[in-house]
Design an enzyme around this catalytic site. Sequence first.
Site, PDB file in Angstrom:
ATOM      1  CG  ASP A   1       7.566  15.915   6.564  1.00 47.56           C
ATOM      2  OD1 ASP A   1       7.164  16.738   5.920  1.00 47.56           O
ATOM      3  OD2 ASP A   1       7.914  14.693   6.276  1.00 47.56           O
TER       4      ASP A   1
ATOM      5  CG  PHE B   1      14.956   4.785   3.685  1.00 52.28           C
ATOM      6  CD1 PHE B   1      16.462   4.732   3.759  1.00 52.28           C
ATOM      7  CD2 PHE B   1      14.558   5.932   3.999  1.00 52.28           C
ATOM      8  CE1 PHE B   1      17.304   5.785   3.850  1.00 52.28           C
ATOM      9  CE2 PHE B   1      15.369   7.191   3.935  1.00 52.28           C
ATOM     10  CZ  PHE B   1      16.905   6.853   3.694  1.00 52.28           C
ATOM     11  N   GLY B   2      12.188   1.964   1.743  1.00 54.78           N
ATOM     12  CA  GLY B   2      11.374   0.429   1.699  1.00 54.78           C
ATOM     13  C   GLY B   2      10.005   0.489   1.337  1.00 54.78           C
ATOM     14  CD  GLU B   3       7.494  -3.486  -0.522  1.00 60.50           C
ATOM     15  OE1 GLU B   3       7.689  -3.126  -1.618  1.00 60.50           O
ATOM     16  OE2 GLU B   3       7.139  -4.700  -0.244  1.00 60.50           O
ATOM     17  CB  VAL B   4       3.686   0.455   4.013  1.00 63.40           C
ATOM     18  CG1 VAL B   4       2.582   0.318   5.071  1.00 63.40           C
ATOM     19  CG2 VAL B   4       4.613   1.624   4.401  1.00 63.40           C
TER      20      VAL B   4
ATOM     21  CE  LYS C   1       7.887   3.529   7.440  1.00 58.58           C
ATOM     22  NZ  LYS C   1       7.749   4.988   8.072  1.00 58.58           N
TER      23      LYS C   1
ATOM     24  CB  ILE D   1      -1.036  -0.034   1.086  1.00 56.92           C
ATOM     25  CG1 ILE D   1      -0.319  -0.036   2.587  1.00 56.92           C
ATOM     26  CG2 ILE D   1      -2.003  -0.958   1.050  1.00 56.92           C
ATOM     27  CD1 ILE D   1      -1.233  -0.074   3.824  1.00 56.92           C
ATOM     28  N   GLY D   2       2.071   0.948  -0.011  1.00 53.70           N
ATOM     29  CA  GLY D   2       2.961   2.589  -0.005  1.00 53.70           C
ATOM     30  C   GLY D   2       4.533   1.880  -0.402  1.00 53.70           C
TER      31      GLY D   2
END
Length: 1388
Positions: A214, A103-106, A121, A98-99
């Site tokens: 942020d 640095f990586g993914e979810v 994550k 989903i993301g």
Amino acid sequence: MSRPPPTGKMPGAPEAAAGDGAGAGRQRKLEALIRDPRSPINVESLLDGLNSLVLDLDFPALRKNKNIDNFLNRYEKIVKKIRGLQMKAEDYDVVKVIGRGAFGEVQLVRHKASQKVYAMKLLSKFEMIKRSDSAFFWEERDIMAFANSPWVVQLFCAFQDDRYLYMVMEYMPGGDLVNLMSNYDVPEKWAKFYTAEVVLALDAIHSMGLIHRDVKPDNMLLDKHGHLKLADFGTCMKMDETGMVHCDTAVGTPDYISPEVLKSQGGDGYYGRECDWWSVGVFLFEMLVGDTPFYADSLVGTYSKIMDHKNSLCFPEDTEISKHAKNLICAFLTDREVRLGRNGVEEIKSASFFKNDQWNWDNIRETAAPVVPELSSDIDSSNFDDIEDDKGDVETFPIPKAFVGNQLPFIGFTYFRENLLLSDSPPCRENDAIQTRKSEESQEIQKKLYALEEHLSSEVQAKEELEQKCKSINTRLEKTAKELEEEITFRKNVESTLRQLEREKALLQHKNAEYQRKADHEADKKRNLENDVNSLKDQLEDLKKRNQSSQISTEKVNQLQKQLDEANALLRTESDTAARLRKTQAESSKQIQQLESNNRDLQDKNCLLETAKLKLEKEFINLQSALESERRDRTHGSEIINDLQGRISGLEEDLKTGKTLLAKVELEKRQLQEKLTDLEKEKSNMEIDMTYQLKVIQQSLEQEEAEHKTTKARLADKNKIYESIEEAKSEAMKEMEKKLLEERSLKQKVENLLLEAEKRCSILDCDLKQSQQKLNELLKQKDVLNEDVRNLTLKIEQETQKRCLMQNDLKMQTQQVNTLKMSEKQIKQENNHLMEMKMNLEKQNAELRKERQDADGQMKELQDQLEAEQYFSTLYKTQVRELKEENEEKTKLCKELQQKKQDLQDERDSLAAQLEITLTKADSEQLARSIAEEQYSDLEKEKIMKELEIKEMMARHKQELTEKDATIASLEETNRTLTSDVANLANEKEELNNKLKDTQEQLSKLKDEEISAAAIKAQFEKQLLTERTLKTQAVNKLAEIMNRKEPVKRGSDTDVRRKEKENRKLHMELKSEREKLTQQMIKYQKELNEMQAQIAEESQIRIELQMTLDSKDSDIEQLRSQLQALHIGMDSSSIGSGPGDAEPDDGFPESRLEGWLSLPVRNNTKKFGWVKKYVIVSSKKILFYDSEQDKEQSNPYMVLDIDKLFHVRPVTQTDVYRADAKEIPRIFQILYANEGESKKEPEFPVEPVGEKSNYICHKGHEFIPTLYHFPTNCEACMKPLWHMFKPPPALECSRCHIKCHKDHMDKKEEIIAPCKVYYDISSAKNLLLLANSTEEQQKWVSRLVKKIPKKPPAPDPFARSSPRTSMKIQQNQSIRRPSRQLAPNKPS
């Protein structure tokens, strides 16, 4: 009685016991540290440390070190076992990605055991270490793990393997707010709700002592109920004691970053939590408008707008925003010294924008959200975008030659919300069987409980879903009711507007009829003129015919002569071409012969190589057979080793069983010894009790006997009474004897138990001796086997050495084979290359023949076109003359209108003079009034005196109040000190248990004092209340005095009334005059507007005609250039030039360039993308067409003057950081002059030009300070100008977009070249263009750079619009996102 000391203890036993107690205390502290999940040495951290050490050391190069090898041999197996038992990624089923980030993914995952859904994550360890920043994830993990806030996404667990860090978080199925804003037009009511939730979420983070830095819609997620939670805490930073942060780099997303954070780059960044409130202001603006307030296509543009926020912040006119919302946005988007929220959240909460009837700050999370996501299941991911599978190879750490410690930065990352390790209390000293039973029973109960909990949770979920549906239905009903009311009001408004429109329609129809009459009259005039023109043309033709008859004969002769010359020229060209072709044919035949000879040589070489190859293959087969035999021997040896290892493992297992038996025996022995000691203690206690009871009985007996003797001596007469007494005594004696017997039986039982225990001990001692004997035998067997293993390992090492020698020989032979194969490939490639050369030459020959035929055909076509264009040019010239005449007539009309306007202004001046006369009259009336007012002022003076007296009284009262406040404050301070003393005493109580009684007495005293202090405080509070009531009474009295009317003299009252009447009359006259004036003004304004509309239409028509003229000029220019090219070709062919002399430039002549390019729609590529235009560059103009049909019809979309070009360059990622990465190499930028677009309707809203306070001027540049997080180089020193996390301070020119280090400016180095672009911002424009490929972009840039004038164009003060940027007027479209009325259950 004092108890005797135990027999088996040493004399210094009490001291040893005290030492043991201290050791136990330290052990408890250590255990507490290991149990504490926030401690750096908790259980998970220790396991991580061991795991990471084994992973970092388990490499062949490091194993050469003996100590490392020993360590790995000791812990490698147990670490593998730990990894198998710990949580891992395989425990979860991946549903969907989903993301994805840098640095990586979810991933959306489901836990296999519990079937619960989570968001997981993944962070790549390699990427984090490669980018030299592996600390950001700690803040994110700690906040999510220990926050315990409903506004923060919760972390359930965190674990790791050798490649990734894993964070298992709660799944937020509502998606982020970016998704919500893209699907809906967010009304102010919704914006109010979500802004309030963001404010509360940020307050929760600030209360933890952190700043987010942020804040943006991407980091705001919605749960299944539609409520908001914050995520992504990688940029969070801890505040110091003053609530501030020190940071030298600008952190955050460009659109949402605050000015103070931007200023921190390269300097001393010192700011507080107010930087988050700036981002909230940007977010609120984006929700209401649809775009961020400081949007620009380039980074420099956004940063310059943020720094100049006072001038650049503006609200669009086409969107309705309430005054309260504007005030709140402005309060957020200001300087940090004045920014809302600087003094706390209460400032923001008290803002009028948040006032409503539906929710308040305390119950907002319990109320229904504006949008509740409709979910089909627990794994519904419709509110997230579909992400493509990452097919790229995953990068991993290379095998090191020395210790690197890649795993060390991640020690302590593992975390579990419900930590089961060391969670139980220390084990009781009972039998193992009972414990196992209890644990099994507890596990069964837990399983049942878990099943019940799951059932309960499902039921609760179902209930919540039903409640949500009910709420949503209610909200929909309310919405529909409101919409109905709105529609009714809208309908009424529409009906009223319809009536007005009908009236206007009737007026327009009347005007239309008048205009039609005028048009008919003009048409009649035009017809008469056309008839006159036709008659003149007939006369001209007659004259031409007469002239032609005399010239026909001479023309025929000339034509025949021309034909002869042309035929001769053609013959010459054909003979030349024939000669050329013969030459080329001879050359090609020679080349073919050479190639054939080369081919033969290569074939011979190939044969030799094949024979060599066959020999090598035979040798290779022999070597392989030898290798196989060796492998067989090796496998046989390995089988023997495996057998031996199996025996060793069996023996080791026997050893383990022996050890376990020993341990059990020792345990039983200890338990029995403990029981023995307990029984001894009980026995001693019993003996002491028995002796004590016996003594007591004996004493009572002696007393009774003495009494008995005395009673016998004294009372001999009363025998009967004595007998009864003796009977009673005998009964008592019997009871005592019974008790004694019972005690003796108990003693015998205890002694029997002791004997049994001693027997068991003796049996166990025998067993122990036997097991020790067995152990010794096993150890001897182990030593024998170890010697066998050593002998076998020596043999294996010898075999491995032999094998290595064989492998080296094999490698040498394979290398030779490879070299031969390479040479064979090279020969084949050369052969292929020569064959291709031959084919190309044949193709060129054929193409030359075709080109000659095409050139002949084109010559004829161009001649026909030239004739047609000459005819059209004459026609256009006549049309231009007619248009000029029409234009002159219209200018005359304009002059007449201006004269009328001046007459009206004169009339207005006369009316103004009359107004002045009336005003003088009014002044005289005012004089009389002022006299009356003077009398009134005398009375007011007396009133002021009384007010002053009251103020003095109030001041005294205030002084008394302040004195009382001071006494209350001092009492409060004493109260605080007392409470602090109580806290200190409570701490001392824990440390000093021996002085408990003293501390309790002190505490009771302190409590008494505290009660007395509280009583005093209550008295003072009562006094304060009475003082406040007195104060309010005094204020009310003052208000009465102030509002009281003073009596005025009756004599002056009548004069005032008379003057008031006269004043009213004058006012009425003034009103009537003003109404007349306004009516006249409206009338003249209407006429003026009509005139201006006509002028605008005429100017638009003139611009369009000018544009068509420009396009025609470019077409004529093209035809001329083609004609010239043909003439040159003819001349060159007659002279006899070679075929390779004239080289065409990409199929176009030097003066002309054309093709398809794309322009940004509404200067916003992110939202609206690009639109394709057909672009033609002639010697003077750049013409933009919507299509090729428009080009044929000479209907351009936009025209630019080449004389006014400043600069052309390819863009970088920082110039168009919103564009797609694939598009950047195809985009280039044009800078050109723009000296007046005021009379043209702007297609896009013009951005206001702010002050240039933030620019640094140097050598004509206007530098803006920036930071580059994308790959860029300094254009002065060519060194890197970027970094992912800590980029160096940089500068970028807003004119020519040159980039350089800020150090060059600070050190005053002469490396920076002067600015290529000298222009005024108010009279200049830039345009982004997108080519179809990178090659086309390079071609366009190189060709346009050549066309830029060497001297920059001077701005013409009298020029209206040079160059023209004439665009077709398009309908004004809204900038807002497309509205969506359906429910949010959509495919993402």
